[in-house]
Write a protein that holds these residues in place. Structure first.
Motif, PDB file in Angstrom:
ATOM      1  N   CYS A 196       0.834  -1.213   0.000  1.00 12.17           N
ATOM      2  CA  CYS A 196       0.000   0.000   0.000  1.00 12.17           C
ATOM      3  C   CYS A 196       0.863   1.256   0.000  1.00 12.17           C
ATOM      4  CB  CYS A 196      -0.932   0.001   1.205  1.00 12.17           C
ATOM      5  SG  CYS A 196      -2.286  -1.186   1.089  1.00 12.17           S
ATOM      6  N   VAL A 205       2.479   1.576  -3.544  1.00 15.23           N
ATOM      7  CA  VAL A 205       1.554   1.927  -4.630  1.00 15.23           C
ATOM      8  C   VAL A 205       0.973   3.326  -4.467  1.00 15.23           C
ATOM      9  CG1 VAL A 205      -0.672   1.348  -5.679  1.00 15.23           C
ATOM     10  CG2 VAL A 205       0.978  -0.468  -5.160  1.00 15.23           C
ATOM     11  N   TRP A 206       0.629   3.703  -3.225  1.00 16.80           N
ATOM     12  CA  TRP A 206      -0.151   4.920  -3.020  1.00 16.80           C
ATOM     13  C   TRP A 206       0.643   6.129  -2.511  1.00 16.80           C
ATOM     14  CZ3 TRP A 206      -4.732   5.859  -4.966  1.00 16.80           C
ATOM     15  CH2 TRP A 206      -5.531   4.782  -5.330  1.00 16.80           C
ATOM     16  N   SER A 207       1.890   5.935  -2.119  1.00 16.51           N
ATOM     17  CA  SER A 207       2.657   7.070  -1.584  1.00 16.51           C
ATOM     18  C   SER A 207       2.811   8.187  -2.605  1.00 16.51           C
ATOM     19  CB  SER A 207       4.035   6.606  -1.116  1.00 16.51           C
ATOM     20  OG  SER A 207       3.952   5.907   0.092  1.00 16.51           O
ATOM     21  N   THR A 236       1.009   8.990  -5.169  1.00 17.62           N
ATOM     22  CA  THR A 236      -0.264   9.692  -5.383  1.00 17.62           C
ATOM     23  C   THR A 236      -0.567  10.623  -4.223  1.00 17.62           C
ATOM     24  OG1 THR A 236      -1.122   7.802  -6.638  1.00 17.62           O
ATOM     25  CG2 THR A 236      -2.731   9.387  -5.779  1.00 17.62           C
ATOM     26  N   TYR A 237      -0.371  10.115  -2.989  1.00 16.14           N
ATOM     27  CA  TYR A 237      -0.682  10.946  -1.830  1.00 16.14           C
ATOM     28  C   TYR A 237       0.206  12.188  -1.766  1.00 16.14           C
ATOM     29  CZ  TYR A 237      -0.535  12.821   2.829  1.00 16.14           C
ATOM     30  OH  TYR A 237      -0.546  13.695   3.879  1.00 16.14           O
ATOM     31  N   PRO A 257      -3.712  -2.781  -1.926  1.00 14.91           N
ATOM     32  CA  PRO A 257      -3.761  -1.499  -2.639  1.00 14.91           C
ATOM     33  C   PRO A 257      -5.017  -1.345  -3.498  1.00 14.91           C
ATOM     34  CG  PRO A 257      -1.581  -2.485  -2.827  1.00 14.91           C
ATOM     35  CD  PRO A 257      -2.469  -3.517  -2.205  1.00 14.91           C
ATOM     36  N   ILE A 312      -7.781  -0.258  -1.236  1.00 13.07           N
ATOM     37  CA  ILE A 312      -7.662   1.165  -0.936  1.00 13.07           C
ATOM     38  C   ILE A 312      -8.147   1.996  -2.125  1.00 13.07           C
ATOM     39  CG2 ILE A 312      -5.950   3.018  -0.662  1.00 13.07           C
ATOM     40  CD1 ILE A 312      -4.542   1.344   1.354  1.00 13.07           C
ATOM     41  N   GLY A 313      -7.851   1.511  -3.335  1.00 15.16           N
ATOM     42  CA  GLY A 313      -8.337   2.221  -4.519  1.00 15.16           C
ATOM     43  C   GLY A 313      -9.853   2.266  -4.579  1.00 15.16           C
ATOM     44  N   TYR A 357     -11.041   4.698  -1.865  1.00 16.22           N
ATOM     45  CA  TYR A 357     -10.726   6.071  -2.276  1.00 16.22           C
ATOM     46  C   TYR A 357     -11.683   6.539  -3.378  1.00 16.22           C
ATOM     47  CZ  TYR A 357      -7.923   9.971  -4.119  1.00 16.22           C
ATOM     48  OH  TYR A 357      -7.480  11.197  -4.548  1.00 16.22           O
ATOM     49  N   LEU A 365      -7.590  10.586   0.985  1.00 18.69           N
ATOM     50  CA  LEU A 365      -6.555   9.574   0.841  1.00 18.69           C
ATOM     51  C   LEU A 365      -5.696   9.463   2.090  1.00 18.69           C
ATOM     52  CD1 LEU A 365      -5.364   7.489  -1.035  1.00 18.69           C
ATOM     53  CD2 LEU A 365      -3.890   9.256  -2.011  1.00 18.69           C
ATOM     54  N   LEU A 399      -5.123   5.977   4.099  1.00 14.56           N
ATOM     55  CA  LEU A 399      -3.779   5.425   4.215  1.00 14.56           C
ATOM     56  C   LEU A 399      -3.306   5.359   5.664  1.00 14.56           C
ATOM     57  CD1 LEU A 399      -1.904   7.078   1.195  1.00 14.56           C
ATOM     58  CD2 LEU A 399      -2.768   4.747   1.394  1.00 14.56           C
TER      59      LEU A 399
END
Length: 370
Positions: free
Chosen positions: A180, A183-185, A187-188, A317, A320-321, A324, A339, A343
């Motif tokens: 997670c 993948v998402w850092s 974007t955040y 992830p 989470i998508g 979100y 987000l 997260l």
């Protein structure tokens, strides 16, 4: 299946073949003319990668002294963090030569890896043992292939002890947290600090590469030196090793929370570095414990299952998508705040639950396999 092959075949050959197949898949991605072609190439690449991990870790176990296995596993696993750091820099490479050129450059490293494996790896100890003692060939071949077993029965045997079951559960949760973040850092941080997106690519590469490697190597080193705790408290060999991921996962909870809730970009990068330093110590000790808790002839199967656990962790992830996306559709809150909430709570929960599972695994009955 890949782990079972590693238990029964030449692991050096599997490693070289895996690297070559992975390289072909990357070149196919770079030259693909349609989405379906890219998808097929990526699937093939994932299948090829699956054959390297069981072979590598079981070779390490056979070639390295017992008191250095966790440290050696950590050194090998540090490649994950170096690769993760370079993946951030690939964003810059993509801006200059495009995604096709980037895939081609990455594929060239696969060729180097295959050549290095062919030249530097020693002969598989299983095959060397057979060739060195001709009069015991049939006996040794039987021990290597174990014709009476199958991948299915090997999986059942691996999961026969509660410690291994909890270890897989803890690993799954730990993979979820790490994936997670991976993948998402980006974007955040792009939403939270839009003016620092270029700086993030470089700093994240340094953090993942340096802090991830340092934590991983330290975790393996520390795990190999927990024997004094085992002697003092009359524990079996693996209890002390499992304390490393327990402590690391617990410390990762506040470190990640502070990362997400930092008010400045520099503050967020500081706590992200701390998070990697405390959290990534789990890999080497976990693999060492897993290797020692299963039968020697099933080590590849166990490591294949461990790799599969990480693959299943990719669902986190995606979850989470979904959360979100649903929150964005509901509206009323800025995307960055939505987000950050998902997260911070989700990943902290993964870390905390993994610490509990590692602790239960340490406390579970020890059943040393012959």
């Amino acid at each position: 299946f890949a782990g079972s092959l590693a238990d029964r075949n030449d692991r050096k050959l599997l490693t070289v073949g895996s690297a070559l197949a992975w390289t072909v898949a990357m070149f196919a991605t770079a030259t693909a003319s349609s989405y379906n072609a890219v998808l097929i190439a990526r699937i093939f690449m994932g299948l090829a990668c699956a054959f390297s991990t069981p072979s590598a870790y079981t070779l390490i176990k056979d070639l390295v002294p017992k008191d250095r296995v966790a440290f050696s596993n950590s050194l090998y696993g540090s490649g994950i963090y170096l690769g993760g750091g370079l993946s951030s820099l690939s964003l810059l490479l993509n801006d200059n030569i495009g995604w096709r050129g980037t895939c081609g450059v990455i594929a060239s490293f696969g060729l180097v890896s295959a050549a290095a494996s062919a030249v530097l790896l020693p002969t598989d100890p299983k095959l060397q043992q057979i060739s060195d003692i001709p009069d015991r060939t049939s006996q040794l071949k039987e021990s290597v292939t174990d014709v009476q077993s199958s991948p299915f029965t090997d999986v059942i045997d691996v999961l026969s002890t509660s410690r291994v079951q909890w270890l897989f559960g803890a690993s799954f949760l730990r993979f979820c947290a790490g994936l997670c973040i991976g993948v998402w850092s980006a974007t955040y941080f792009k939403l939270a600090f839009p003016d620092d997106s270029t700086s993030y690519a470089v700093i994240n590469a340094l953090i993942v590469g340096f802090c991830g490697v340092s934590s991983g190597v330290f975790g393996g080193w520390a795990a190999d030196r927990t024997s004094f705790l085992n002697d003092r408290f009359n524990w079996d060999d693996n209890v002390g090793r499992l304390l490393i991921p327990v402590v690391g996962s617990l410390l990762a909870v506040p470190a990640w929370w502070l990362t997400i809730h930092a008010s400045t970009f520099n503050g967020a990068m500081f706590w992200l570095a701390v998070e990697y330093l405390v959290a990534e110590c789990w890999f080497g000790p976990t693999v060492a414990v897993l290797q020692s808790e299963v039968q020697e002839k099933q080590g590849g199967t166990a490591l294949g299952m461990f790799t599969l656990t990480g693959a299943i962790g990719n669902l986190a992830p995606s979850l989470i998508g979904v959360l979100y996306g649903n929150a964005k559709m509901a509206g009323g809150v800025e995307d960055g705040l939505v987000l950050s909430g998902i997260l911070s709570s989700g990943i902290c929960i993964f870390y905390f639950l993994s610490a509990i599972c590692f602790a239960i695994a340490a406390n579970s009955s020890h059943s040393k396999q012959a």
